[in-house]
Structure formats: C-alpha cells, structure tokens
Design a protein around this motif. Structure first.
Motif, PDB file in Angstrom:
ATOM      1  N   TYR A  16       0.841  -1.208   0.000  1.00 24.93           N
ATOM      2  CA  TYR A  16       0.000   0.000   0.000  1.00 24.93           C
ATOM      3  C   TYR A  16       0.873   1.253   0.000  1.00 24.93           C
ATOM      4  N   LEU A  17       1.865   1.271   0.868  1.00 26.40           N
ATOM      5  CA  LEU A  17       2.743   2.437   0.944  1.00 26.40           C
ATOM      6  C   LEU A  17       3.499   2.642  -0.365  1.00 26.40           C
ATOM      7  N   ASN A  18       3.852   1.569  -1.042  1.00 22.29           N
ATOM      8  CA  ASN A  18       4.537   1.685  -2.328  1.00 22.29           C
ATOM      9  C   ASN A  18       3.601   2.276  -3.385  1.00 22.29           C
ATOM     10  N   ILE A  19       2.337   1.836  -3.369  1.00 23.58           N
ATOM     11  CA  ILE A  19       1.342   2.404  -4.299  1.00 23.58           C
ATOM     12  C   ILE A  19       1.117   3.874  -3.968  1.00 23.58           C
ATOM     13  N   LEU A  20       1.024   4.184  -2.691  1.00 26.66           N
ATOM     14  CA  LEU A  20       0.862   5.575  -2.265  1.00 26.66           C
ATOM     15  C   LEU A  20       2.021   6.432  -2.772  1.00 26.66           C
ATOM     16  N   ALA A  21       3.238   5.908  -2.662  1.00 31.62           N
ATOM     17  CA  ALA A  21       4.421   6.636  -3.141  1.00 31.62           C
ATOM     18  C   ALA A  21       4.343   6.882  -4.636  1.00 31.62           C
ATOM     19  N   LEU A  22       3.842   5.897  -5.377  1.00 34.60           N
ATOM     20  CA  LEU A  22       3.701   6.048  -6.824  1.00 34.60           C
ATOM     21  C   LEU A  22       2.793   7.232  -7.145  1.00 34.60           C
ATOM     22  N   PHE A  23       1.661   7.305  -6.466  1.00 32.48           N
ATOM     23  CA  PHE A  23       0.721   8.390  -6.739  1.00 32.48           C
ATOM     24  C   PHE A  23       1.227   9.729  -6.210  1.00 32.48           C
ATOM     25  N   LEU A  24       1.868   9.726  -5.057  1.00 36.36           N
ATOM     26  CA  LEU A  24       2.384  10.984  -4.508  1.00 36.36           C
ATOM     27  C   LEU A  24       3.520  11.551  -5.355  1.00 36.36           C
ATOM     28  N   GLU A  64       9.110   1.952  -5.320  1.00 38.23           N
ATOM     29  CA  GLU A  64      10.127   0.980  -5.709  1.00 38.23           C
ATOM     30  C   GLU A  64       9.474  -0.068  -6.601  1.00 38.23           C
ATOM     31  N   ARG A  65       9.888  -0.117  -7.843  1.00 35.60           N
ATOM     32  CA  ARG A  65       9.331  -1.081  -8.794  1.00 35.60           C
ATOM     33  C   ARG A  65       9.795  -2.495  -8.434  1.00 35.60           C
ATOM     34  N   PRO A  66       8.835  -3.414  -8.263  1.00 32.57           N
ATOM     35  CA  PRO A  66       9.232  -4.808  -7.984  1.00 32.57           C
ATOM     36  C   PRO A  66      10.065  -5.351  -9.141  1.00 32.57           C
ATOM     37  N   LYS A  72       6.585  -9.146  -8.142  1.00 30.75           N
ATOM     38  CA  LYS A  72       5.536  -8.592  -8.990  1.00 30.75           C
ATOM     39  C   LYS A  72       4.203  -9.284  -8.739  1.00 30.75           C
ATOM     40  N   LEU A  73       4.237 -10.603  -8.626  1.00 32.34           N
ATOM     41  CA  LEU A  73       3.013 -11.363  -8.352  1.00 32.34           C
ATOM     42  C   LEU A  73       2.447 -11.013  -6.979  1.00 32.34           C
ATOM     43  N   GLU A  74       3.315 -10.867  -6.010  1.00 40.67           N
ATOM     44  CA  GLU A  74       2.877 -10.502  -4.668  1.00 40.67           C
ATOM     45  C   GLU A  74       2.239  -9.113  -4.669  1.00 40.67           C
ATOM     46  N   ALA A  75       2.837  -8.169  -5.379  1.00 43.07           N
ATOM     47  CA  ALA A  75       2.293  -6.815  -5.464  1.00 43.07           C
ATOM     48  C   ALA A  75       0.916  -6.827  -6.133  1.00 43.07           C
ATOM     49  N   MET A  76       0.758  -7.646  -7.155  1.00 39.05           N
ATOM     50  CA  MET A  76      -0.555  -7.744  -7.821  1.00 39.05           C
ATOM     51  C   MET A  76      -1.586  -8.355  -6.878  1.00 39.05           C
ATOM     52  N   TYR A  77      -1.201  -9.387  -6.145  1.00 37.95           N
ATOM     53  CA  TYR A  77      -2.101 -10.004  -5.174  1.00 37.95           C
ATOM     54  C   TYR A  77      -2.538  -8.977  -4.131  1.00 37.95           C
ATOM     55  N   HIS A  78      -1.592  -8.204  -3.624  1.00 39.90           N
ATOM     56  CA  HIS A  78      -1.902  -7.191  -2.623  1.00 39.90           C
ATOM     57  C   HIS A  78      -2.859  -6.140  -3.187  1.00 39.90           C
ATOM     58  N   LEU A  79      -2.655  -5.745  -4.434  1.00 35.82           N
ATOM     59  CA  LEU A  79      -3.541  -4.769  -5.055  1.00 35.82           C
ATOM     60  C   LEU A  79      -4.966  -5.306  -5.139  1.00 35.82           C
ATOM     61  N   VAL A  80      -5.115  -6.535  -5.585  1.00 33.48           N
ATOM     62  CA  VAL A  80      -6.441  -7.153  -5.660  1.00 33.48           C
ATOM     63  C   VAL A  80      -7.045  -7.257  -4.258  1.00 33.48           C
ATOM     64  N   TYR A  81      -6.224  -7.615  -3.289  1.00 32.67           N
ATOM     65  CA  TYR A  81      -6.699  -7.717  -1.912  1.00 32.67           C
ATOM     66  C   TYR A  81      -7.250  -6.374  -1.435  1.00 32.67           C
ATOM     67  N   MET A  82      -6.518  -5.299  -1.698  1.00 33.41           N
ATOM     68  CA  MET A  82      -6.961  -3.969  -1.262  1.00 33.41           C
ATOM     69  C   MET A  82      -8.235  -3.550  -1.990  1.00 33.41           C
ATOM     70  N   ILE A  83      -8.323  -3.858  -3.272  1.00 36.80           N
ATOM     71  CA  ILE A  83      -9.528  -3.507  -4.036  1.00 36.80           C
ATOM     72  C   ILE A  83     -10.743  -4.180  -3.418  1.00 36.80           C
ATOM     73  N   TYR A  84     -10.570  -5.384  -2.926  1.00 36.26           N
ATOM     74  CA  TYR A  84     -11.689  -6.169  -2.414  1.00 36.26           C
ATOM     75  C   TYR A  84     -11.880  -6.044  -0.895  1.00 36.26           C
TER      76      TYR A  84
END
Length: 90
Positions: A16-24, A64-66, A72-84
């Motif tokens: 989540y913090l990595n995604i936040l950093a991307l947007f910030l 930080e790009r995986p 990469k797979l873990e980051a995608m799983y986490h993204l789906v988890y957060m969406i849901y």
C-alpha cells in the motif's frame, strides 16, 4: 482482513505504501484515486507504528518497482486484496 497473518498484513501495508508513493510522485492526483488510497489506508488500519515498523519516513516515501517475478506477483495479489477489502469492486 482477519484472514491474514500479522506478517501478511504487514506485507500488504508495505505494498500500500509503495502504491501511495507512486501516486504521490505524480504532479497531480485525480480525486477518485485519492479517495481510493485514503479508503485503503483506513481499511488497513494504517497508523504511525506501521511506518516505524516499515522504517519509512513519509516525507521520503519513494516508489520501488518490484524487480523479481515473485515480487511482482505478490504486489498484484496485494492490489487485488486492497480492491476487495470492502467486498465491493469499484
């Protein structure tokens, strides 16, 4: 959220913090994305202790790009988890 171990939850929060950093890092953030990021932070019960445990200073947050396939797979799983998190896919 109770279906995750403490370590798994910390891993999701780190993503989540990595995604936040991307947007910030963007010059402008659309309000719909900002609302989503804030909602995820609340749903993950993010708090200052999480930042300390992740050894992150929010003022120096950097995306930080995986690199590895498993990261990469873990980051995608986490993204789906957060969406849901709220059981609603928007």
């Amino acid at each position: 959220m109770s279906d995750l171990t403490k370590e798994q939850l910390q891993s999701v929060k780190k993503s989540y913090l990595n995604i936040l950093a991307l947007f910030l890092g963007q010059e402008k953030i659309e309000s719909k994305y900002l609302r989503c990021l804030l909602k995820w932070g609340f749903q993950l019960h993010l708090n200052p202790e999480d930042l300390r445990l992740a050894n992150i200073d929010i003022s120096h947050l950097k995306f930080e790009r995986p690199e590895e396939k498993i990261e990469k797979l873990e980051a995608m799983y986490h993204l789906v988890y957060m969406i849901y998190l709220d059981e609603v896919v928007e």
